[in-house]
Design an enzyme around this catalytic site. Structure first.
Site, short mmCIF file in Angstrom:
data_model
loop_
_atom_site.label_atom_id
_atom_site.label_comp_id
_atom_site.label_asym_id
_atom_site.label_seq_id
_atom_site.Cartn_x
_atom_site.Cartn_y
_atom_site.Cartn_z
N GLY A 349 22.89 -18.89 -7.66
CA GLY A 349 22.83 -17.75 -6.75
C GLY A 349 21.41 -17.57 -6.24
CG ASP A 460 15.05 -26.77 -16.68
OD1 ASP A 460 14.50 -27.87 -16.43
OD2 ASP A 460 15.53 -26.03 -15.81
#
Length: 618
Positions: A349, A460
């Site tokens: 998003g 990450d």
């Protein structure tokens, strides 16, 4: 912060000239025999004591404004070790080159100086009093900002000394010195009415003598026509060794009766707040993502470097007990203002800027708005991770404030509006010195050590997911791929590959989908490479499978041109193929800290001067 010369076997610390000469005598007095000791006059300086023709020679080494070290009239060097190495090959004005180090005898450690003995307690008191920190927040601040705080407090260390009397008239000083035994050399030091001047009051022959101590334009302290010193405590220590213009050398302290109280509550220097802009209106948003402190008067040259503790995002917004009462994972929609400012977007998003209204204040936030149509399984997974993330609290990670379920599922995060690390560094090789890069990477290591302690794997870690609050403050962000491990697990196995950032992944992640804190260490090594290459892309022009083959062949990315060898050595250790042989973040943070401290102790000047220091080291 350790002395930059502490590791040198021929460094003796804070010893006198006579003690240095005694060590050289015992070592044989050969031509070129030398040792290094702290300079009693110059803050951070040294003295090189050398033997030539059975005579002693002593050469002061001054720390320059740009953080380099030089003997008067000689070349500048980035550290005391480098200076000694140079003079071992070229005398360059010395009577002979340095031939044989006079190493300390076994078991003899460098003699700590006066400030060395007080430093840790003063740093702790300063941080606690200035930023009102306690517990883990206090410890994190001390570790990350010790070099900067030490520079602030060094000039006020005299206020901790028993010989310093902060409020004493001339007549009161004489009464104190005449009371009890009037030993030759009995002394005290007191401030005078005239700003920036002091009086040294000394007994000799049953009479009290008063000596004026003033500051010159460079801020150095001295008795008229006497030797100049960076600090008052250095001046006193020097005058204990030799009279140097006094009628008698300083010998016996006339103690301040309230000295113990001064130690408990020292008068520490006022913190030079870095913010000069007008105070923020609570109904507006800041483009830089944090709330400035109230304005203060500042000159154009009065721009001290910012510290993380000066920002509104160093401590959790729930550090206030009143706010803590309302801490919940789910936030009320009416307390959240979502602005039309989009900070970024991705598969999940978009990220929008906003303000969250708390009980006593409003804070700037970044809001991750999940796009419509997100699968239920992904939402459930995100909620499970949000519950864990909500418990994480460290100054060097972007905290999750909470979750808001309204027109969409929204994750409300702390604002770190300085942008990602790689974009900040790109093209700024001439502006951002290596010490600044090391400072930010050390903060990342501190954040990752915290996650490791909490059994939290990031998965990450990359420069794109290190966000800046300002150029001296970084936070780890984007826990979208993060996973919490059980207390007894050292790794977990991912269900599917998905869209993985392969260039940052350790071999076991790609081959077996196994993730652990040690695989995060591999990613940290790649993040280091990105930072020291000033924002370049790792494994340039290679695709994922090519990177894996490259690694399997035992190859690794080359050292970036600006990267110090010590940092590339750490990178290489992060890239050890077997995960169990890599260092953990406890080790990584300690190595980063040691290197950052060593750079910070050299770089005293503003950024442009610091670059000169870096050039001198190169």
């Amino acid at each position: 912060m350790p002395d930059p010369a502490a590791h040198l076997p021929f460094f003796y610390g804070s010893i006198s000239r006579a003690e240095a000469e005694e060590h050289l005598k015992l070592a044989g007095m050969a031509d070129g025999l030398f040792l290094l000791r702290q300079c009693l006059r110059s803050l951070g300086g040294y003295v090189l004591s050398l033997v030539h023709d059975v005579r002693f020679h002593h050469f002061p080494i001054e720390r320059q404004l740009n953080g380099t070290y030089a003997i008067a009239g000689g070349k500048a060097h980035c550290g005391p070790a480098e200076l000694c190495q140079f003079y071992s090959q070229d005398p360059d004005g010395l009577p002979c080159n340095l031939r044989k180090p006079c190493n300390r005898p076994p078991g003899l450690e460098p003699q700590p100086g006066v400030f060395d003995c007080l430093r840790d307690a003063m740093v702790r008191d300063y941080v606690r009093q200035t930023w009102k920190l306690e517990g883990d927040a206090l410890e994190q601040a001390i570790i990350s900002q010790a070099p900067q705080v030490e520079k602030l407090i060094a000039t006020t260390a005299h206020e901790r000394m028993p010989w310093y009397h902060s409020s004493l008239t001339r007549e009161e000083a004489e009464r104190k010195l005449y009371s009890g035994q009037q030993t030759d050399g009995k002394f005290l030091l007191r401030p005078r009415k005239e700003q920036g001047t002091y009086a040294l009051s000394l007994v000799y022959g049953k009479t009290v003598y008063h000596y004026l101590i003033s500051q010159d334009k460079a801020g150095k302290y001295c008795i008229p026509e006497g030797t100049k010193f960076d600090t008052l405590w250095q001046l006193v220590e020097y005058l204990k060794l030799k009279a140097d213009g006094l009628i008698y050398r300083l010998k016996e302290v006339c103690p301040n009766s309230s000295a113990s109280a001064a130690v408990a509550a020292p008068t520490l220097p006022a913190h030079p707040s870095t913010f000069t802009q007008p105070q923020r209106r609570v109904d507006t948003l800041n483009s830089d993502g944090y709330t400035p402190e109230p304005a203060r008067l500042a000159s154009s040259t009065d721009k001290p470097r910012p510290m993380p503790m000066d920002t509104s995002v160093y401590e959790s917004p729930y550090s206030d007990p009143e706010e803590l009462k309302d801490k919940k994972l789910f936030l009320k929609r009416e307390n959240l203002l979502v602005a039309d400012i989009e900070l970024g977007c991705g598969n999940f998003g978009s990220v929008r800027q906003g303000v969250y209204r708390m009980r006593k204040k409003q804070i700037d936030v970044a809001i991750k708005v999940l796009k419509q149509g997100t699968e239920k399984a992904d939402k459930d997974e995100m909620m499970r991770e949000a519950q864990i993330m909500h418990q994480l609290d460290n100054p060097y990670i972007v905290r999750l404030i909470g979750v808001c379920q309204a027109e969409a599922l929204m994750l409300v995060m702390e604002m770190a509006g300085g942008g990602p690390l790689h974009k900040f560094l790109l093209g700024k090789k001439e502006e951002i010195p290596v010490s600044n890069v090391a400072e930010l990477l050390h903060q990342v290591a501190m954040g990752m050590k915290y996650l490791e302690e909490k059994n939290f794997v990031h998965r990450d870690l990359a420069a794109r997911n290190v966000l800046l609050v300002n150029r001296h403050y970084a936070k780890i962000s984007d826990f979208g791929l993060s996973k919490a491990l059980g207390a007894d697990d050292s790794y977990y196995t991912a269900r599917s590959a998905g869209k993985w950032p392969l260039k940052w992944y350790a071999p076991e992640c790609i081959n077996f989908r196994k993730f652990s804190s040690r695989s995060d260490v591999w990613s940290y090594g790649v993040t280091m490479w990105e930072a020291f290459s000033y924002g370049q892309k790792p494994y340039k022009k290679m695709k994922g499978p090519e990177v894996l083959d490259f690694i399997k062949q035992g190859k690794r990315m080359e050292c970036p041109p600006e990267c110090p060898p010590e940092m590339y050595a750490l990178m290489s250790d992060c890239w050890i193929y077997k995960w169990e042989d890599r260092p953990d973040f406890l080790t990584v943070e300690q190595r980063m800290r040691n290197y950052y401290y060593s750079l910070a102790s050299r770089a005293e000047g503003p950024p442009q001067c610091e670059q000169v220091a870096e050039a001198a080291c190169g």
